[in-house]
Design a protein around this motif. Sequence first.
Motif, PDB file in Angstrom:
ATOM      1  N   GLY A  65       0.774  -1.236   0.000  1.00  0.00           N
ATOM      2  CA  GLY A  65       0.000   0.000   0.000  1.00  0.00           C
ATOM      3  C   GLY A  65       0.802   1.280   0.000  1.00  0.00           C
ATOM      4  O   GLY A  65       0.230   2.362   0.101  1.00  0.00           O
ATOM      5  N   GLN A  85      -0.560  -2.079   8.821  1.00  0.00           N
ATOM      6  CA  GLN A  85      -1.014  -1.534   7.537  1.00  0.00           C
ATOM      7  C   GLN A  85      -0.559  -2.440   6.395  1.00  0.00           C
ATOM      8  O   GLN A  85      -1.320  -2.707   5.460  1.00  0.00           O
ATOM      9  CB  GLN A  85      -0.454  -0.127   7.316  1.00  0.00           C
ATOM     10  CG  GLN A  85      -0.873   0.478   5.974  1.00  0.00           C
ATOM     11  CD  GLN A  85      -0.215   1.817   5.706  1.00  0.00           C
ATOM     12  OE1 GLN A  85       0.385   2.410   6.603  1.00  0.00           O
ATOM     13  NE2 GLN A  85      -0.310   2.299   4.488  1.00  0.00           N
ATOM     14  N   ASN A 118      -3.264  -4.435   3.940  1.00  0.00           N
ATOM     15  CA  ASN A 118      -3.266  -4.315   2.480  1.00  0.00           C
ATOM     16  C   ASN A 118      -3.137  -5.676   1.799  1.00  0.00           C
ATOM     17  O   ASN A 118      -3.805  -5.952   0.803  1.00  0.00           O
ATOM     18  CB  ASN A 118      -2.129  -3.391   2.023  1.00  0.00           C
ATOM     19  CG  ASN A 118      -2.515  -1.931   2.061  1.00  0.00           C
ATOM     20  OD1 ASN A 118      -3.157  -1.413   1.155  1.00  0.00           O
ATOM     21  ND2 ASN A 118      -2.151  -1.260   3.135  1.00  0.00           N
ATOM     22  N   LYS A 132      -6.767  -6.276   0.365  1.00  0.00           N
ATOM     23  CA  LYS A 132      -6.712  -5.845  -1.037  1.00  0.00           C
ATOM     24  C   LYS A 132      -6.238  -6.950  -1.968  1.00  0.00           C
ATOM     25  O   LYS A 132      -6.698  -7.043  -3.098  1.00  0.00           O
ATOM     26  CB  LYS A 132      -5.809  -4.617  -1.157  1.00  0.00           C
ATOM     27  CG  LYS A 132      -6.400  -3.376  -0.478  1.00  0.00           C
ATOM     28  CD  LYS A 132      -5.600  -2.133  -0.802  1.00  0.00           C
ATOM     29  CE  LYS A 132      -6.261  -0.884  -0.205  1.00  0.00           C
ATOM     30  NZ  LYS A 132      -5.510   0.348  -0.519  1.00  0.00           N
TER      31      LYS A 132
END
Length: 250
Positions: free
Chosen positions: A175, A208, A212, A216
Amino acid sequence: EKGILGSVLIDPRVLPAATQLGILPNSFYHPAHAIIWEGFLELESTSKPVDFRFLTQLLSDKGKLDLVGGPFEVSKITTFAESATAWKNYAGIVLEKYRRRTIIADALRLTEAASLESTDMKEVEQIAQSIGLDSAKSVSKGDEVKHIKHHVLEFLNSVEAAQMGTDTRLRLQVGLPRFEELTHGLPPGTHMVIGAQTSVGKTALALQFAWNVAFKQQKPVLFTSLEMTGEKLAGRIASATSGISLSKLY
């Protein structure tokens, strides 16, 4: 099995790559195929060309050429390989079948030990534990000492694939575009350490990355923490997912 053997005869560069993947002589079900693979490895170790002529000569010198069906049978092996680039598909099938045979054999051994009333229960448990350890070792790769030439070939192949746009290895996207540009998207085998002073956001950054990859890219992620409970980690994930600050959520 003939597919992976034929791939090596078509392109000898397949041999070190397949060996690195875990293909060994005992990976083959057919004894003749194991003999041929041993021949490949011996030719490579002596820096001789891995091709039909040198292979048949080596097997003949060792009195094993008839065991593999003679020169004619060896020559036919290349017809079973669609192309040298398909070797990974063949290797994957060979390894899967080998592991299945190993698991079946281990299960039979454990069943036999557990069925005998005369066998001490501790011994049965030890057999079960040893089978578990052997299974873990069987799927482990990279724990074998390799000559640097194997890794050089892997590196050159990776560079070529990157230049040709044919690199199909999974690269995790965390990300951060600039970060991914510098790290080339965390290729397989990457071990990254995030270092900084306390309370500057190392856990938040790592979380984080994990978020991701998991949300994602839809890839499984294991996240462990020695300083936060599962609830607190879930709160940070909820904040990242919703875009609402953690303090407002609370």
